[in-house]
Design a protein around this motif. Sequence first.
Motif, PDB file in Angstrom:
ATOM      1  N   VAL A  72      15.002  -3.728  -0.237  1.00  0.00           N
ATOM      2  CA  VAL A  72      14.006  -2.844  -0.986  1.00  0.00           C
ATOM      3  C   VAL A  72      13.467  -3.540  -2.360  1.00  0.00           C
ATOM      4  O   VAL A  72      14.345  -4.370  -2.866  1.00  0.00           O
ATOM      5  CB  VAL A  72      14.744  -1.571  -1.849  1.00  0.00           C
ATOM      6  N   PRO A 126      10.455   1.232  -2.014  1.00  0.00           N
ATOM      7  CA  PRO A 126      11.349   2.218  -1.983  1.00  0.00           C
ATOM      8  C   PRO A 126      10.491   3.566  -1.672  1.00  0.00           C
ATOM      9  O   PRO A 126      11.210   4.652  -1.185  1.00  0.00           O
ATOM     10  CB  PRO A 126      11.546   2.439  -3.719  1.00  0.00           C
ATOM     11  N   LEU A 129      10.558   3.851   1.926  1.00  0.00           N
ATOM     12  CA  LEU A 129      12.048   4.112   2.473  1.00  0.00           C
ATOM     13  C   LEU A 129      12.163   5.701   2.105  1.00  0.00           C
ATOM     14  O   LEU A 129      13.223   6.311   3.058  1.00  0.00           O
ATOM     15  CB  LEU A 129      12.998   3.329   1.507  1.00  0.00           C
ATOM     16  N   TYR A 169      12.441   4.425  -7.306  1.00  0.00           N
ATOM     17  CA  TYR A 169      13.671   3.935  -7.240  1.00  0.00           C
ATOM     18  C   TYR A 169      14.940   4.902  -7.082  1.00  0.00           C
ATOM     19  O   TYR A 169      15.714   4.953  -6.365  1.00  0.00           O
ATOM     20  CB  TYR A 169      14.091   2.869  -8.235  1.00  0.00           C
ATOM     21  N   LEU A 172      16.368   6.230  -4.004  1.00  0.00           N
ATOM     22  CA  LEU A 172      17.141   5.470  -3.230  1.00  0.00           C
ATOM     23  C   LEU A 172      18.817   6.137  -3.219  1.00  0.00           C
ATOM     24  O   LEU A 172      19.454   5.672  -2.432  1.00  0.00           O
ATOM     25  CB  LEU A 172      17.498   4.117  -3.598  1.00  0.00           C
TER      26      LEU A 172
END
Length: 869
Positions: A72, A126, A129, A169, A172
């Motif tokens: 990432v 990020p 993801l 972020y 995550l």
Amino acid sequence: MAPRRPGAPASGELLEVLERNFGYRSFQGTQEAAIKAALDGRDAFVLMPTGGGKTMCFTLPALVKPGVVLVVSPLIALMENQVAAIQGRGIACSMLSSVQSAAERTETMRRLQTSPPQLSLLFVTPELLSTDGFGTVLQGMYKADNLTLFAIDEAHCISSWGHDFRSAYRKLAVLRRRFPHVPIMALTATAAVKVREDVVQQLHLRDPLILVSSFDRPNIHYSVSYYAADQPQTFEAHAVSTIMRHFEDGREHSSQGDWPCGIIYCLKRETTEDMARALSKRGLPCEAYHAGLKDRSQTLTDWTSGKVPAVAATISFGMGIDKADVRLVIHFNLPKSIESFYQESGRAGRDGRPAQSVMLYSLKDRGFMDFILGRGKKRKRGKAANNAGEPNTAQAQRAFGEVENYCRRVRCRRQALLAHFGEKLAKDGCSGCDVCSDSAAVELQLARVAKEETQQAQDKATGRRWRDAANEPQNGDPYAGIALGYGADTGAAGSSEDDANGAGTGSGCYEDAMHEDAAAQAMHSAKKAGKGQQATLEAMEQAEKAQDQRKGKAPGRLRQLAEGGRMAAKTPPKPAKGISDGMRTAARERLYSVLKGGGAAEGIGDTAQGEAQRIEAELFRATASKPVYNSMLANALRSARSQADAQPSPHSHSPATTSTASPTATTDENTAYHSSAMSASCPDASSNFRASPVAAKVMSARDNSHVGPNHDTAAQSIDGRRQQQDQIDAAIMPLTDASAAAHRRAMPTAVRQSDFEDLVDQACKSCDGLSGMSVGSQAAAGDSKQSIHHNLPGSTLQSHQEDISGVHALRALAEWPVSIELLQHSQAGRRIRQLKRHHLMDISQAASEVVAAWKHRLVAMEASSADGS
Ligand SMILES: Nc1ncnc2c1ncn2[C@@H]1O[C@H](COP(=O)(O)OP(=O)(O)OP(=O)(O)O)[C@@H](O)[C@H]1O
């Protein structure tokens, strides 16, 4: 899925993979431990300095273990660089990002989902993801045991305590819950203790192996280059010269005579372009790099290949730039935090060879950053609910405050940096920073900055626009006439940067470094700003607005540097020499008011009027710029005041009234004002000496003799200087003759003589070394006050500073009417006159205090002596 059977290969095996794929024979720092943790299925927090080799920590596991390492990364540009570098090693690596074509993305997805996957490493943002679609793909890979590791690069972005917080972020955090058996490796180069803890917590790391390397980059030399407005050049011109000097030094030290490779960090995109042009004009090939440039990858290629040695860049040219031989990283604008600074300066010397980090510091730039941060504060207030955890303005201000401390404290730079990361330097200081190599020189520079700061505060108190010598065209300055840069070309919200790119003032760096959300926030910040500035900055804003109104939207100073100052002609015409008619009228009025000494006496007013006009006209004629004009005016006023005070008059001031400094006076004037008030309190019967003609001559001759480098070029002949000295002498002699009788009457000579000699001797002792030294250094460098500083060896600067104070004191003593007689006849007086000839005079607050103390002492002695007799 069941947890994988842990087990890292033996060290020898890992080394073999390392050498085969990368050609390195050993691991750096904690690389091996981090790699082993990943292969053992253990979480890890890896803190390594910039250039420490973090990439290897997640690349090597991808080569050893089947499956995919998912990396990432916060920036697409960063990903592109890393992917290209890894692919260059023949490793199956790819990325998924919004800038890729649909075909590229489809192909990557296909290679990812084959069994086994055809990729070893995949870089993602990020944001991607955390999407449901990609989450489903990952679930499939997880079930097939094809996920080896999650590597969270630049992990500090998850923490709101960090300098680069990215809200994406935070998402995550789901990784641990959704993929509990996949180890997570958090990597960062910039994490203070608080950030480290936050990262571990936010990512839900499980019993992580904490690997913290030293932050010290021993091969980087850190320094700060200060600019104070008393310099003849503008800040921008000074910066360009300083940057050129560093590059030229590097070239001199190169065996091939090549330019060293370097980066100049600027806050704004526009500045990078102007800087690149300005440096190229001076012969240093330099290109601009920022996120708004279409051909920036070409710039990167040119720079990486060594075709272009220098790049002027926003901070988008940061993370992921991996060029080993960067010798210089220069911050033209102050960085927003120590973390940013550490990371950006860390681009230097990745090959382990000596490199330099230079930060340029000026009050103007400091004020500009404060201004930006102050604006953010208002936005914050105006926008109640914000992203949870968004770094607030107070944090940003605190972070910038640390940069300010780094610059303004006389403390080992390395120690300061390491302390920020909770690390201590093994020894007291290093040999790799300007403070450790010459703290006296740093102190001297800081004193000048402090003086400017005091001046600004005084100007603010008296309602003046803060003084900026850089505004004023000056003789000898090749960049004379350049417009005020910060106000004009950055402005507030609505600058060209704003319009073109949708980012607020000063957010060019944020914009370039961050994704759209951060840019939008920054823009919002600038647009929302409006009220409640910190008091200091209010003054600055008003001043800048007034400046803009006067000038229209003038081009930035750097732009003008870049274009050789030609653009200055396009701006509305400035008053001649920067001295407006209003200023001249005010000067005449002030002279008149002092000369007439209250103005009530019959006939004095008319004469004084003519005198004031004549003196002012002379000043204007002899003056090249506003600062010099102001300085000469201050001298003329001082002289006129002191003579007016010395003259018996029904309107002479009482000490009580004259000792109050004029609320609108400059420091020089206040100093003079206090001095003359002191003089007035002495039992001096005075002479018939009339103030203006001789006094103006004295001041004019003396000022012509010490106006500084702009007026004294190296080419100035010795004959010319002798002539000036003669002028001074010619002016001093009638002055002394005229006042001698009165002085003799006024005080018992014996007391005055001995004490005066005693006091002057004390001061002269400290001047002895200086006299000899200054003659040589001035002759060598064109007789400028500044050149003395520059020519002195570092070790003597401290004592030199004290010497200068001594000289100031002597000069002020010399101007004290009571001592003029002594000046003429005594040994000390000769020495003072000699010093005058060496152009070492200046007025400083400290000096005036010394002199004031001396005068009190003398007056007391005289009084007791008179009582006794
Ligand atoms: N074991 C090693 N031996 C020698 N050089 C190495 C080793 N590992 C990595 N390097 C080199 O060190 C340099 C820096 O590595 P890398 O880019 O991974 O640093 P980094 O820690 O990611 O730095 P930054 O945070 O600044 O991006 C690269 O040129 C890399 O090839």
